[in-house]
Design an enzyme around this catalytic site. Structure first.
Site, PDB file in Angstrom:
ATOM      1  CD  GLU A   1      -4.470   5.207   4.265  1.00  0.00           C
ATOM      2  OE1 GLU A   1      -5.673   5.028   4.582  1.00  0.00           O
ATOM      3  OE2 GLU A   1      -3.964   4.739   3.234  1.00  0.00           O
TER       4      GLU A   1
ATOM      5  CE  LYS B   1      -3.572  -2.253   2.803  1.00  0.00           C
ATOM      6  NZ  LYS B   1      -4.733  -2.580   2.017  1.00  0.00           N
TER       7      LYS B   1
ATOM      8  NE  ARG C   1      -8.079  -9.384  -4.192  1.00  0.00           N
ATOM      9  CZ  ARG C   1      -9.170  -8.944  -3.583  1.00  0.00           C
ATOM     10  NH1 ARG C   1     -10.359  -9.224  -4.085  1.00  0.00           N
ATOM     11  NH2 ARG C   1      -9.111  -8.217  -2.501  1.00  0.00           N
TER      12      ARG C   1
HETATM   13  P1  ADP Z   1     -13.010  -7.984  -2.051  1.00  0.00           P
HETATM   14  O1  ADP Z   1     -12.172  -6.773  -1.862  1.00  0.00           O
HETATM   15  O2  ADP Z   1     -12.624  -8.870  -3.162  1.00  0.00           O
HETATM   16  O3  ADP Z   1     -14.430  -7.690  -1.987  1.00  0.00           O
HETATM   17  P2  ADP Z   1     -12.372  -8.311   0.601  1.00  0.00           P
HETATM   18  O4  ADP Z   1     -11.629  -7.031   0.522  1.00  0.00           O
HETATM   19  O5  ADP Z   1     -13.522  -8.407   1.518  1.00  0.00           O
HETATM   20  O6  ADP Z   1     -12.765  -8.832  -0.811  1.00  0.00           O
HETATM   21  O7  ADP Z   1     -11.399  -9.438   0.999  1.00  0.00           O
HETATM   22  C1  ADP Z   1     -10.137  -9.433   0.457  1.00  0.00           C
HETATM   23  C2  ADP Z   1      -9.574 -10.807   0.544  1.00  0.00           C
HETATM   24  O8  ADP Z   1      -9.592 -11.279   1.862  1.00  0.00           O
HETATM   25  C3  ADP Z   1     -10.361 -11.753  -0.276  1.00  0.00           C
HETATM   26  O9  ADP Z   1      -9.410 -12.355  -1.097  1.00  0.00           O
HETATM   27  C4  ADP Z   1     -10.975 -12.749   0.658  1.00  0.00           C
HETATM   28  O10 ADP Z   1     -10.753 -14.062   0.237  1.00  0.00           O
HETATM   29  C5  ADP Z   1     -10.228 -12.523   1.940  1.00  0.00           C
HETATM   30  N1  ADP Z   1     -11.166 -12.457   3.039  1.00  0.00           N
HETATM   31  C6  ADP Z   1     -12.325 -11.793   3.113  1.00  0.00           C
HETATM   32  N2  ADP Z   1     -12.947 -12.006   4.270  1.00  0.00           N
HETATM   33  C7  ADP Z   1     -12.144 -12.826   4.980  1.00  0.00           C
HETATM   34  C8  ADP Z   1     -12.220 -13.435   6.276  1.00  0.00           C
HETATM   35  N3  ADP Z   1     -13.265 -13.269   7.075  1.00  0.00           N
HETATM   36  N4  ADP Z   1     -11.202 -14.211   6.675  1.00  0.00           N
HETATM   37  C9  ADP Z   1     -10.161 -14.418   5.876  1.00  0.00           C
HETATM   38  N5  ADP Z   1     -10.036 -13.880   4.654  1.00  0.00           N
HETATM   39  C10 ADP Z   1     -10.997 -13.108   4.200  1.00  0.00           C
HETATM   40  P1  ADP Z   2      -7.721  -3.938   2.820  1.00  0.00           P
HETATM   41  O1  ADP Z   2      -6.511  -4.199   1.983  1.00  0.00           O
HETATM   42  O2  ADP Z   2      -7.703  -4.723   4.058  1.00  0.00           O
HETATM   43  O3  ADP Z   2      -8.964  -4.042   2.025  1.00  0.00           O
HETATM   44  P2  ADP Z   2      -8.086  -1.057   2.731  1.00  0.00           P
HETATM   45  O4  ADP Z   2      -6.947  -0.101   2.685  1.00  0.00           O
HETATM   46  O5  ADP Z   2      -8.808  -1.275   1.472  1.00  0.00           O
HETATM   47  O6  ADP Z   2      -7.530  -2.430   3.308  1.00  0.00           O
HETATM   48  O7  ADP Z   2      -9.085  -0.598   3.854  1.00  0.00           O
HETATM   49  C1  ADP Z   2     -10.167  -1.420   4.266  1.00  0.00           C
HETATM   50  C2  ADP Z   2     -11.291  -0.574   4.811  1.00  0.00           C
HETATM   51  O8  ADP Z   2     -10.870   0.233   5.913  1.00  0.00           O
HETATM   52  C3  ADP Z   2     -11.858   0.429   3.830  1.00  0.00           C
HETATM   53  O9  ADP Z   2     -12.844  -0.157   3.032  1.00  0.00           O
HETATM   54  C4  ADP Z   2     -12.434   1.503   4.722  1.00  0.00           C
HETATM   55  O10 ADP Z   2     -13.684   1.166   5.219  1.00  0.00           O
HETATM   56  C5  ADP Z   2     -11.493   1.506   5.884  1.00  0.00           C
HETATM   57  N1  ADP Z   2     -10.474   2.551   5.689  1.00  0.00           N
HETATM   58  C6  ADP Z   2      -9.304   2.390   5.056  1.00  0.00           C
HETATM   59  N2  ADP Z   2      -8.592   3.529   5.056  1.00  0.00           N
HETATM   60  C7  ADP Z   2      -9.331   4.436   5.720  1.00  0.00           C
HETATM   61  C8  ADP Z   2      -9.130   5.796   6.101  1.00  0.00           C
HETATM   62  N3  ADP Z   2      -7.995   6.431   5.808  1.00  0.00           N
HETATM   63  N4  ADP Z   2     -10.107   6.440   6.779  1.00  0.00           N
HETATM   64  C9  ADP Z   2     -11.232   5.791   7.127  1.00  0.00           C
HETATM   65  N5  ADP Z   2     -11.481   4.505   6.822  1.00  0.00           N
HETATM   66  C10 ADP Z   2     -10.541   3.823   6.127  1.00  0.00           C
HETATM   67 MG    MG Z   3      -9.406  -2.913   0.438  1.00  0.00          MG
END
Ligand code: ADP
Ligand code: ADP
Ligand code: MG
Length: 664
Positions: free
Chosen positions: A200, A116, A297
């Site tokens: 962040e 990230k 993906r």
């Molecule tokens: P996406 O972004 O594809 O909607 P998520 O961000 O929710 O999916 O999840 C990201 C990844 O983490 C996916 O590849 C999923 O397989 C995995 N994941 C989601 N929920 C869980 C969980 N409860 N425990 C372990 N892995 C998870």
């Molecule tokens: P992951 O790789 O686990 O999906 P993300 O960076 O996409 O991690 O963040 C997952 C979730 O956390 C986001 O969908 C959002 O709800 C929350 N989040 C992430 N960054 C921020 C932020 N800077 N401020 C508020 N919420 C955040």
């Molecule tokens: Mg995410």
């Protein structure tokens, strides 16, 4: 197009890919672990290859075994699904080196977006607005604490290699920073092998808005509009929809263009998602939407985009990987109506969303009301080895209100028994007023958690129906001829039976008079209430007193009976004296493992004074950390586990001293 592909995944996404491959005339090879030998994805594929034992590290994460399987089966390409190896650039490279096609972006694109911190630096350069914060290399805790103070609390610490909501901690006060940092680093190290973090600004009134992008090998890139995934719990998506409520054409065009810039900056080919976080305190404004990360993906929630565009994204993935140009240009893409997806999980929402394992004694999901993407069928087990998702339910309508109504209807018509699911929680969420108006942010679930997880009142007749089923009298003859009757009742006089059951609200006694096949009188304080059960199609209908006939499902499994009535499933068990004794022994003063797991941290020792809510043990289970906290103020009497220990469900890990003994 490929003649044969291997799918390096399991569950619903493997089944999803197989469906499109089959439609395109592409043969499929499934891979499976020992736990999945009889899984649906194995049954649905044309061929299947065993790759190892149940743990993911010995099976679905073994790129080498998967490659061997692909070569042995003569597959030309590998679809990684999501999770597992889907965002692993080394695997993508190994696939190419073996002369096969990775159905996804190049290893270089994955690498560029994989961490990230580096991704944010790259996006800044490409002119994509990023969330304010620190994403440099220095990782000294004191230095990071200073950066956090500079950014201003609340801040979000994220494992730079994180995903799936893991390795993330929100911090509201400087004094909590150090512990949160350790937690994020530990989760980062254990789940992703990398403890480094970024910090962040925690965006207020946050909405998660993401844009589906697609690139091809010829330099073209388009976006397929946005999805709103603001309904989250522990940073994991629960409900997703497209388009985002309140999104103007102008803002859509701006973030769409930013997402395409992001994709082009890494020469993206295939399906990807650019995730943004929006400060929605004054609606969705392009100048308050920032890049968070890119998922290189196919996304779990891709079906809502398919519903509103009428496209098959897996087909696009296969075509692009085979070298075809993107099937459509940007100006040919249109949004039709609205779509909403709910992730149906085997988990116990009122008990902290504990993942549930067990056999799906009943699984009937209404295919006629919604799109159902599932990797399990009735009779299958949900095991502790993998994600406990049962299905995704996706509804499409001419507008958001219609999609929402359809999703609610579909969930109400779902019949699941054998393990606890989040259906009631999902239904409560979909019935939330603010959500119905499109007024949500990522904190909605947490703020309303107690209302959303409050157990629904149990219909009184559910106990009576459970009693009928536990007596085996739930198969009324369609033809009430005297010889076709079930036993347990007598023609000459009604037999009375008393049944003791433990249900969602504790123990109860049901007094029933058995009058004939499907005919009962149930004794209540207000007197006898007639209860009739009659077959209807493949199911049953129940009539209470002179009320309407309502569909009901009575499922017997192991020692239990599950009653599914008006969309609510309740499980009932006959009293178990052994369990009752054990519970009394625990008496709320012992910390028991809520599920099988690994003890990661023990932060209390015998003799320590602890306060209610203090974290005493961190258990890692189902890939997540669970904090076990002190149920009350007191003193630790006994510690019954050690860091690194594997513990089974229900094992007592720590005991508090008896308050009376302490006082003495
Ligand atoms: P996406 O972004 O594809 O909607 P998520 O961000 O929710 O999916 O999840 C990201 C990844 O983490 C996916 O590849 C999923 O397989 C995995 N994941 C989601 N929920 C869980 C969980 N409860 N425990 C372990 N892995 C998870
Ligand atoms: P992951 O790789 O686990 O999906 P993300 O960076 O996409 O991690 O963040 C997952 C979730 O956390 C986001 O969908 C959002 O709800 C929350 N989040 C992430 N960054 C921020 C932020 N800077 N401020 C508020 N919420 C955040
Ligand atoms: Mg995410």
């Amino acid at each position: 197009m490929f003649a044969k592909i291997l799918i390096a995944n399991r569950g619903e996404i493997a089944c999803r890919v197989i469906r499109t491959a089959r439609r395109l005339g592409v043969r499929t090879v499934a891979v499976y672990s020992d736990a999945d030998a009889r899984a649906l994805h194995v049954a649905e594929a044309d061929e299947a290859v065993r790759i190892g034992p149940a743990p993911v590290g010995e099976s679905y994460l073994r790129g080498d075994r998967i490659l061997e399987a692909a070569k042995a089966a003569g597959a030309e390409a590998i679809h990684p699904g999501y999770g597992f190896l889907s965002e692993n650039p080394d695997f993508a490279e190994a696939v190419a080196a073996a002369g096969l096609t990775f159905i996804g972006p190049s290893a270089a694109s994955i690498r560029a977006m994989g961490l990230k911190d580096a991704a944010k630096a790259l996006m800044e350069k490409a002119g994509v607005p990023v969330v304010p914060g620190y994403h440099g290399a220095e990782q000294d805790p004191a230095f990071l604490a200073e950066r956090a103070a500079e950014i201003g609390f609340p801040v979000l610490i994220k494992a730079r290699a994180g995903g799936g909501g893991k390795g993330m901690r929100r911090v509201d006060r400087a004094e909590d920073f150090a512990e949160a940092l350790q937690g994020a680093q530990r989760e980062g190290a254990s789940a992703f092998g990398d403890p480094a973090v970024l910090i962040e600004k925690y965006v207020t009134h946050p909405r998660h808005i993401e844009v589906q992008v697609f690139g091809d090998a010829h330099g073209a890139a388009v976006h397929l509009f946005e999805r709103d995934c603001s309904l989250q719990r522990r940073h994991q998506k629960v409900i997703e929809e497209a388009p985002a409520p309140g999104m103007s054409e102008e803002t859509r065009a701006e973030i769409g263009a930013a997402a395409v810039r992001a994709a082009r900056a890494v020469d993206y080919a295939g399906a990807g998602t650019v995730e943004f976080i929006a400060d929605a305190s004054e609606g969705l404004r392009a100048d308050r939407i920032w890049f968070m990360e890119m998922n290189t993906r196919l996304q779990v929630e891709h079906p809502v985009t398919e519903a509103i565009t009428g496209l098959d994204l897996v087909e696009w993935q296969l075509r692009v990987a085979a070298g075809d140009p993107l099937p459509l240009r940007q100006e040919e893409l249109r949004i039709r109506g609205a779509a909403m997806e709910a992730r149906l999980y085997a988990e116990d929402a009122p008990r902290g969303f504990l993942p549930q394992i067990g056999r799906l004694a009943r699984l009937r999901l209404p295919q006629e009301l919604a799109r159902i993407d599932s990797g399990v069928r009735e009779g299958d087990e949900v095991t502790p080895h993998y994600d406990p998702m049962i299905a995704k339910v996706i509804a499409h309508g001419k507008d958001r209100a219609e999609a929402l109504a359809r999703l609610r209807t579909a969930l109400a018509a779902s019949e699941i028994a054998g393990l606890t699911t989040n259906v009631a929680f999902l239904r409560a969420l979909l019935a939330h007023d603010g959500f119905a108006k499109g007024e949500m942010d990522t904190g909605l679930i947490d703020r309303e958690l107690s209302a959303l997880t409050a157990p629904a009142p149990v219909a009184p007749e559910a106990a009576a129906l459970a009693a009928v089923a536990s007596l085996g009298l739930d198969a009324p003859a369609a033809d009430p001829a005297p010889f076709a009757v079930a036993d347990g009742w007598r023609l000459w006089s009604p037999e009375r039976r008393t049944v003791e059951l433990t249900g969602p609200e504790g123990e109860t006694r049901v007094d029933l008079a058995i009058l004939g096949p499907g005919r009962f009188a149930w004794a209540t304080e207000a007197g006898d209430v007639p209860l009739r059960l009659a077959p209807a199609g493949e199911g049953l209908r129940v009539t209470v007193a002179d009320g309407p006939a309502r569909p009901v499902s009575l499922v017997r499994h192991e020692r239990k009976v599950t009653v599914i009535l008006d969309g609510e499933a309740t499980a009932w068990t006959p009293p178990d004296p052994i369990a009752a004794a054990t519970e009394a022994g625990g008496s709320g003063d012992a910390l028991a493992a809520p599920m099988p797991g690994l003890v990661k941290v023990v932060s209390a020792a015998p003799g320590d004074r602890v306060v209610e809510g203090q974290t005493l043990i961190v258990l890692e289970a189902m890939k997540m950390e669970h904090r076990l906290t002190a149920p009350r103020d007191g003193e630790v009497a006994e510690l019954l586990c050690a860091e690194g220990a594997q513990v089974s469900e229900g094992a007592i890990l720590l005991r508090l001293a008896d308050p009376e003994a302490e006082a003495a």
